[in-house]
Design a protein around this motif. Sequence first.
Motif, PDB file in Angstrom:
ATOM      1  N   THR A  67       0.834  -1.207   0.000  1.00 25.66           N
ATOM      2  CA  THR A  67       0.000   0.000   0.000  1.00 25.66           C
ATOM      3  C   THR A  67       0.868   1.257   0.000  1.00 25.66           C
ATOM      4  OG1 THR A  67      -1.772  -1.145   1.203  1.00 25.66           O
ATOM      5  CG2 THR A  67      -1.782   1.266   1.257  1.00 25.66           C
ATOM      6  N   LEU A  68       1.886   1.288   0.851  1.00 27.05           N
ATOM      7  CA  LEU A  68       2.767   2.450   0.907  1.00 27.05           C
ATOM      8  C   LEU A  68       3.517   2.646  -0.413  1.00 27.05           C
ATOM      9  CD1 LEU A  68       4.284   2.052   4.497  1.00 27.05           C
ATOM     10  CD2 LEU A  68       2.585   3.729   3.749  1.00 27.05           C
TER      11      LEU A  68
ATOM     12  N   ILE B 101      -4.361   6.015  -6.337  1.00 28.53           N
ATOM     13  CA  ILE B 101      -5.674   6.257  -5.730  1.00 28.53           C
ATOM     14  C   ILE B 101      -6.233   4.987  -5.088  1.00 28.53           C
ATOM     15  CG2 ILE B 101      -8.082   6.829  -6.271  1.00 28.53           C
ATOM     16  CD1 ILE B 101      -6.907   8.723  -8.445  1.00 28.53           C
ATOM     17  N   SER B 102      -6.007   3.852  -5.727  1.00 29.04           N
ATOM     18  CA  SER B 102      -6.554   2.574  -5.247  1.00 29.04           C
ATOM     19  C   SER B 102      -5.516   1.764  -4.479  1.00 29.04           C
ATOM     20  CB  SER B 102      -7.080   1.755  -6.433  1.00 29.04           C
ATOM     21  OG  SER B 102      -8.014   2.487  -7.189  1.00 29.04           O
ATOM     22  N   ALA B 103      -4.586   2.459  -3.811  1.00 32.05           N
ATOM     23  CA  ALA B 103      -3.458   1.778  -3.171  1.00 32.05           C
ATOM     24  C   ALA B 103      -3.896   0.751  -2.136  1.00 32.05           C
ATOM     25  CB  ALA B 103      -2.527   2.813  -2.527  1.00 32.05           C
ATOM     26  N   VAL B 104      -4.887   1.075  -1.292  1.00 32.15           N
ATOM     27  CA  VAL B 104      -5.316   0.137  -0.249  1.00 32.15           C
ATOM     28  C   VAL B 104      -5.927  -1.114  -0.872  1.00 32.15           C
ATOM     29  CG1 VAL B 104      -6.852  -0.215   1.709  1.00 32.15           C
ATOM     30  CG2 VAL B 104      -5.655   1.962   1.453  1.00 32.15           C
ATOM     31  N   LEU B 105      -6.796  -0.913  -1.855  1.00 24.19           N
ATOM     32  CA  LEU B 105      -7.424  -2.055  -2.525  1.00 24.19           C
ATOM     33  C   LEU B 105      -6.379  -2.938  -3.190  1.00 24.19           C
ATOM     34  CD1 LEU B 105     -10.025  -3.489  -3.484  1.00 24.19           C
ATOM     35  CD2 LEU B 105      -9.971  -2.013  -5.495  1.00 24.19           C
ATOM     36  N   LEU B 106      -5.446  -2.336  -3.921  1.00 23.74           N
ATOM     37  CA  LEU B 106      -4.412  -3.113  -4.603  1.00 23.74           C
ATOM     38  C   LEU B 106      -3.465  -3.767  -3.594  1.00 23.74           C
ATOM     39  CD1 LEU B 106      -3.624  -0.682  -7.561  1.00 23.74           C
ATOM     40  CD2 LEU B 106      -4.995  -2.780  -7.616  1.00 23.74           C
TER      41      LEU B 106
ATOM     42  N   LEU C 144      -6.669  -8.566   5.806  1.00 26.76           N
ATOM     43  CA  LEU C 144      -7.543  -7.428   6.081  1.00 26.76           C
ATOM     44  C   LEU C 144      -6.947  -6.543   7.171  1.00 26.76           C
ATOM     45  CD1 LEU C 144     -10.317  -6.183   5.384  1.00 26.76           C
ATOM     46  CD2 LEU C 144     -11.264  -7.486   7.288  1.00 26.76           C
ATOM     47  N   GLY C 145      -6.281  -7.164   8.138  1.00 29.89           N
ATOM     48  CA  GLY C 145      -5.664  -6.401   9.218  1.00 29.89           C
ATOM     49  C   GLY C 145      -4.636  -5.408   8.719  1.00 29.89           C
ATOM     50  N   GLY C 146      -3.852  -5.784   7.699  1.00 31.85           N
ATOM     51  CA  GLY C 146      -2.883  -4.860   7.137  1.00 31.85           C
ATOM     52  C   GLY C 146      -3.547  -3.619   6.576  1.00 31.85           C
TER      53      GLY C 146
END
Length: 477
Positions: free
Chosen positions: A201-202, A214-219, A372-374
């Motif tokens: 994500t980072l 923009i979609s960093a968390v999803l990816l 999911l925790g990450g």
Amino acid sequence: MKMADGSIGTAAELRDPNYTPPLTQAIPLGIQHVLAMFVSNVTPAIIVAGAAGFGFGSNSPDFPELLYMIQMSMLFAGVATLLQTITLGPVGAALPIVQGTSFAFLPIMIPLVAGKGVDALGALYGGVLIGGLFHAALGMVIGKIRFALPPLVTGLVVTMIGLALVKVGIQYAAGGVPAIGKPEYGSLLNWSAALIVIFATLGLKFFARGMLSISAVLLGLIVGYIYALMVGMVSFEAIGTSWTRASAFALPVPFKYGFEFSFAAILGFCLMAFVSAVETVGDVSGITQGGAGREATDKEIAGATYADGLGTAVAGIFGGLPNTSFSQNVGLIAMTGVMSRHVVTCGAIFLIICGLVPKVGAIIRTIPIEVLGGGVIVMFGMVVAAGISMLSDVDWNRRNMVIFAISLSVGLGLQLEPGAVQYLPDTLRILMTSGLLPAAVIAIVLNLVLPMELPGSATEEVSGGMSGHGQGSLGHD
């Protein structure tokens, strides 16, 4: 129309909420809005289900209930978004506001359902419905009560929301809520999956561009999911079972879990509605400033608040959780420069379609809790950061520091040590141990009753305090 240089309209058109880009542009832009909020939207339902004690395996008897809650999160986020973009009489701001399931109510919902299973959901949804109606009613007075909720109060509350939830993120990353006889809790394997998500994500957020950023968390979650498959944390058999058990199409069921009046739930949801309403005011202002370069009108603010509350009330009838405007999409509008509400309408329709197809929820539920925790650690940390950002607007004189100190100490202290109020009646105990409500009430009351300036004699008698201009700290000049 699309311009020769590849843009989708003139500068004036892009700043107009009523402008409709070509569908070839509007649909991808709308789906981009969904990608930016998708994970955040379904996560509260998963957390509430976990707190209630639902089984997370695809063979669990509670598996259909978990899928239903995920399904309703998507469906009614889409419905509430349509209320904002298309409007219904005075309901809706007619702006590109994306609605989604609110994290703010989790500190209220988790104690209400903790370990009680499906039986606790009747009281929960009773609170969602009544709280939503109360929230909608705030639309009539929201402009008049903003004086009681300055950045000192709202920043404290948002910070407390994040602090109340970071424990959940750590528990998920370590393997779920800890239990006796669960030796793998906190194992290196569990943490490796969470850390993969965080690092991915980072990396995407800061070193990629456009949709990838923009979609960093999803990816990041997708990368973590692939890693989990590779190390055996997810089996293809479990994926197949989840897919098979979920139906291809299902309509929402009104009052599926019954309806129960719980004073603790109703009071908690109504009090949190104040906070959610003020957050929505900030989001509406952010959209009009970032997308159109103007202040939000009173009509837009009232309409957005009406839609917030009505969307929440309708969701409560069918088993959805409270809705609110999503701040991450405010930044997306400023980034893309497209102010069209019809772009967000396309995204809302996509959400509704996903909400009517339980197989989408079945795929989501195969994500290991550690993966999911990450993502949750990142999201909840951003909630804390958002609260601190709001607090940066506060004039940190002695008065405001004392208000903040007392409110934070009592609220966070009760949250960390719930046994300190074990002899209170159940309703009051639930509200107090949330931490959020006592902190908010103390901050609001003290902010209203304490004088804006300390008496001159008191200032002179206390050495080493704040200067008259609000600089320094309690212990230094």
